[in-house]
Design a protein around this motif. Structure first.
Motif, PDB file in Angstrom:
ATOM      1  N   GLU A 149       0.860  -1.182   0.000  1.00  0.00           N
ATOM      2  CA  GLU A 149       0.000   0.000   0.000  1.00  0.00           C
ATOM      3  C   GLU A 149       0.891   1.224   0.000  1.00  0.00           C
ATOM      4  OE1 GLU A 149      -2.361  -0.439   3.483  1.00  0.00           O
ATOM      5  OE2 GLU A 149      -3.873  -1.624   2.437  1.00  0.00           O
ATOM      6  N   GLY A 150       1.031   1.842  -1.149  1.00  0.00           N
ATOM      7  CA  GLY A 150       1.903   3.003  -1.251  1.00  0.00           C
ATOM      8  C   GLY A 150       3.332   2.614  -0.962  1.00  0.00           C
ATOM      9  N   LYS A 151       3.867   3.104   0.129  1.00  0.00           N
ATOM     10  CA  LYS A 151       5.260   2.837   0.494  1.00  0.00           C
ATOM     11  C   LYS A 151       5.382   1.809   1.613  1.00  0.00           C
ATOM     12  CE  LYS A 151       6.640   7.429  -0.883  1.00  0.00           C
ATOM     13  NZ  LYS A 151       7.326   8.647  -0.531  1.00  0.00           N
ATOM     14  N   THR A 152       4.295   1.122   1.933  1.00  0.00           N
ATOM     15  CA  THR A 152       4.276   0.172   3.045  1.00  0.00           C
ATOM     16  C   THR A 152       3.941  -1.229   2.548  1.00  0.00           C
ATOM     17  OG1 THR A 152       3.532   1.922   4.529  1.00  0.00           O
ATOM     18  CG2 THR A 152       3.225  -0.328   5.283  1.00  0.00           C
ATOM     19  N   VAL A 153       4.678  -2.204   3.059  1.00  0.00           N
ATOM     20  CA  VAL A 153       4.377  -3.617   2.793  1.00  0.00           C
ATOM     21  C   VAL A 153       3.694  -4.162   4.032  1.00  0.00           C
ATOM     22  CG1 VAL A 153       5.331  -5.886   2.259  1.00  0.00           C
ATOM     23  CG2 VAL A 153       6.417  -3.834   1.336  1.00  0.00           C
ATOM     24  N   ARG A 154       2.497  -4.707   3.846  1.00  0.00           N
ATOM     25  CA  ARG A 154       1.767  -5.346   4.946  1.00  0.00           C
ATOM     26  C   ARG A 154       1.740  -6.834   4.671  1.00  0.00           C
ATOM     27  NH1 ARG A 154      -4.072  -3.016   5.581  1.00  0.00           N
ATOM     28  NH2 ARG A 154      -4.206  -4.931   4.437  1.00  0.00           N
ATOM     29  N   PHE A 155       2.078  -7.631   5.673  1.00  0.00           N
ATOM     30  CA  PHE A 155       2.058  -9.074   5.471  1.00  0.00           C
ATOM     31  C   PHE A 155       1.855  -9.786   6.794  1.00  0.00           C
ATOM     32  CE2 PHE A 155       6.400  -8.022   6.479  1.00  0.00           C
ATOM     33  CZ  PHE A 155       6.806  -9.038   7.323  1.00  0.00           C
ATOM     34  N   LYS A 156       1.453 -11.015   6.660  1.00  0.00           N
ATOM     35  CA  LYS A 156       1.357 -11.915   7.801  1.00  0.00           C
ATOM     36  C   LYS A 156       2.109 -13.176   7.406  1.00  0.00           C
ATOM     37  CE  LYS A 156      -1.923 -14.237  10.784  1.00  0.00           C
ATOM     38  NZ  LYS A 156      -3.298 -14.570  11.046  1.00  0.00           N
ATOM     39  N   LEU A 157       2.883 -13.720   8.327  1.00  0.00           N
ATOM     40  CA  LEU A 157       3.584 -14.972   8.055  1.00  0.00           C
ATOM     41  C   LEU A 157       2.567 -16.099   7.985  1.00  0.00           C
ATOM     42  CD1 LEU A 157       6.557 -14.730  10.581  1.00  0.00           C
ATOM     43  CD2 LEU A 157       6.500 -14.004   8.200  1.00  0.00           C
ATOM     44  N   SER A 158       2.757 -17.016   7.050  1.00  0.00           N
ATOM     45  CA  SER A 158       1.875 -18.180   7.022  1.00  0.00           C
ATOM     46  C   SER A 158       2.149 -19.019   8.260  1.00  0.00           C
ATOM     47  CB  SER A 158       2.125 -19.009   5.761  1.00  0.00           C
ATOM     48  OG  SER A 158       3.361 -19.687   5.862  1.00  0.00           O
TER      49      SER A 158
END
Length: 125
Positions: free
Chosen positions: A97-106
């Motif tokens: 999102e824009g300049k941010t990476v959002r994630f969750k580890l599997s």
């Protein structure tokens, strides 16, 4: 790659990551994430699942500066790597999102940090 430091990756994590075909860009992203995790938990990689149990955010520029292609001028490489790691069940619900990476580890990837090791570790330089 610009990372000029070392980190320790537990053998079960490396075994989990080795079980699959990954592009060079996906491996760059994994390398950057492992480096970031190691720095956050100060070498105590077993803490990764407890510190990153939910969605995590980081700046795309930090990942790109650490492991991105030197000639990259945008995040296309990062999007491609995120999509690949999501399809391979390493990252879950990953978005840029824009300049941010959002994630969750599997769950499988997070569990690999808790799997007992045979005593060997890999030092990545």
């Amino acid at each position: 790659m610009p990372i000029n430091d070392r980190y320790i990756a537990p053998e079960p994590v490396l075994r989990f990551l080795a079980d699959g075909d990954r592009t060079f860009l996906a491996l760059r992203l994994i390398h950057g994430l492992l480096f970031a995790f190691d720095r956050t938990v100060k070498g105590q990689m077993k803490l990764v699942p407890s510190i990153f149990p939910k969605e995590h955010r980081c700046r795309a520029s930090l990942i790109s500066a650490a492991v991105g292609p030197e000639t990259a001028r945008d995040n296309r490489w990062l999007r491609s790597a995120c999509d690949e790691l999501a399809s391979q069940n390493i990252l879950h619900s990953v978005e840029i999102e824009g300049k941010t990476v959002r994630f969750k580890l599997s769950k499988k990837f997070a569990d690999s940090f808790l799997t007992p090791s045979s005593g060997s570790v890999a030092q990545i330089a």
